[in-house]
Scaffold this active site. Sequence first.
Site, short mmCIF file in Angstrom:
data_model
loop_
_atom_site.label_atom_id
_atom_site.label_comp_id
_atom_site.label_asym_id
_atom_site.label_seq_id
_atom_site.Cartn_x
_atom_site.Cartn_y
_atom_site.Cartn_z
CG ASN A 130 -7.86 -4.35 -40.01
OD1 ASN A 130 -6.65 -4.42 -39.80
ND2 ASN A 130 -8.69 -5.29 -39.64
CG ASP A 185 -0.03 -4.95 -31.53
OD1 ASP A 185 -1.12 -4.88 -32.09
OD2 ASP A 185 1.02 -5.26 -32.08
CG ASP A 230 5.36 0.24 -24.16
OD1 ASP A 230 4.80 -0.09 -25.24
OD2 ASP A 230 4.72 0.67 -23.19
C1 LIG Z 1 -0.47 2.39 -29.06
S1 LIG Z 1 -0.92 3.25 -30.52
C2 LIG Z 1 0.66 3.91 -31.03
C3 LIG Z 1 0.53 5.05 -32.00
C4 LIG Z 1 1.82 5.62 -32.56
N1 LIG Z 1 2.43 4.68 -33.51
C5 LIG Z 1 2.77 5.97 -31.47
O1 LIG Z 1 3.79 5.28 -31.34
O2 LIG Z 1 2.52 6.95 -30.75
C6 LIG Z 1 -1.26 1.98 -31.74
C7 LIG Z 1 -2.11 2.47 -32.90
O3 LIG Z 1 -2.24 1.46 -33.88
C8 LIG Z 1 -3.57 1.43 -34.34
N2 LIG Z 1 -3.87 0.10 -34.91
C9 LIG Z 1 -3.94 -1.07 -34.21
N3 LIG Z 1 -4.28 -2.09 -35.02
C10 LIG Z 1 -4.40 -1.56 -36.27
C11 LIG Z 1 -4.73 -2.11 -37.55
N4 LIG Z 1 -5.00 -3.42 -37.69
N5 LIG Z 1 -4.77 -1.30 -38.61
C12 LIG Z 1 -4.47 0.03 -38.48
N6 LIG Z 1 -4.17 0.62 -37.30
C13 LIG Z 1 -4.12 -0.17 -36.21
C14 LIG Z 1 -4.38 1.74 -33.08
O4 LIG Z 1 -5.69 2.19 -33.35
C15 LIG Z 1 -3.51 2.82 -32.43
O5 LIG Z 1 -3.85 4.12 -32.85
#
Ligand SMILES: C[S@@+](CC[C@H](N)C(=O)[O-])C[C@H]1O[C@@H](n2cnc3c(N)ncnc32)[C@H](O)[C@@H]1O
Length: 214
Positions: free
Chosen positions: A92, A118, A154
């Site tokens: 995290n 997010d 987005d």
């Molecule tokens: C909507 S996805 C986008 C993934 C990629 N960056 C893309 O643009 O295709 C957001 C990613 O951030 C991760 N994520 C969200 N909060 C996080 C945190 N606190 N620490 C690490 N990863 C996190 C989620 O699990 C998810 O895989």
Amino acid sequence: LPKVRVRQHVNPLCDKYQTPLTPPNWNEIYPEINKPLHLDIGCARGAFLRKMAQLKPDVNFLGIEIREPLVTVANLERDRLNLKNLHYIFTNINISLPVLLASLPAGVLQYITIQFPDPWFKNKHSKRRVVQPELVDAIASNLVNGGYVFLQSDIELVAKEMSDRFQSHSSFQKQHQETWLATNPLAIPTERELYVIERGGEIYRTLYRKGVDR
Ligand SMILES: C[S@@+](CC[C@H](N)C(=O)[O-])C[C@H]1O[C@@H](n2cnc3c(N)ncnc32)[C@H](O)[C@@H]1O
């Protein structure tokens, strides 16, 4: 690549995600740890970084992701492709960023990307969002002078909140006059970005730089 099935979202505030990571021995991860480092926060399946690592062998790439199975598969794929300048870590980021950054050699952290981080666009979930003021502080303390932070989403409200948090920090200068960048300055689009583009959706992008004037 095996398509692992994972939960769509995990709640970063739940107990199991509160343990800060134990930083690795970076010399065992990257053969040349003193190359510039690009950190991608919330890298999901890691396709963006895989392509960047192939395109830019002189940069080390590090992906951070809270959904562990995605990290396992991304590192296996990295091994299969024999990419030495690429690594993924499960943690995290809101708990681990200070300890992670403090463990890096001084002066290597040059680029940070936070892209479509997010699903948490409701107000009551705002504490679950990645770009919290503490995260901006940790980046300000550890990014090299002249280093870049690229943000995109987005969801306008989330993009604006991310942008405002960097804007209001004295270490960062926005690198463009217009509210949002018209195009992506990076060579590789992310998976989420391609999905949004395919559906004709709007994307809000911004670029900040630490410590130097435009
Ligand atoms: C909507 S996805 C986008 C993934 C990629 N960056 C893309 O643009 O295709 C957001 C990613 O951030 C991760 N994520 C969200 N909060 C996080 C945190 N606190 N620490 C690490 N990863 C996190 C989620 O699990 C998810 O895989």
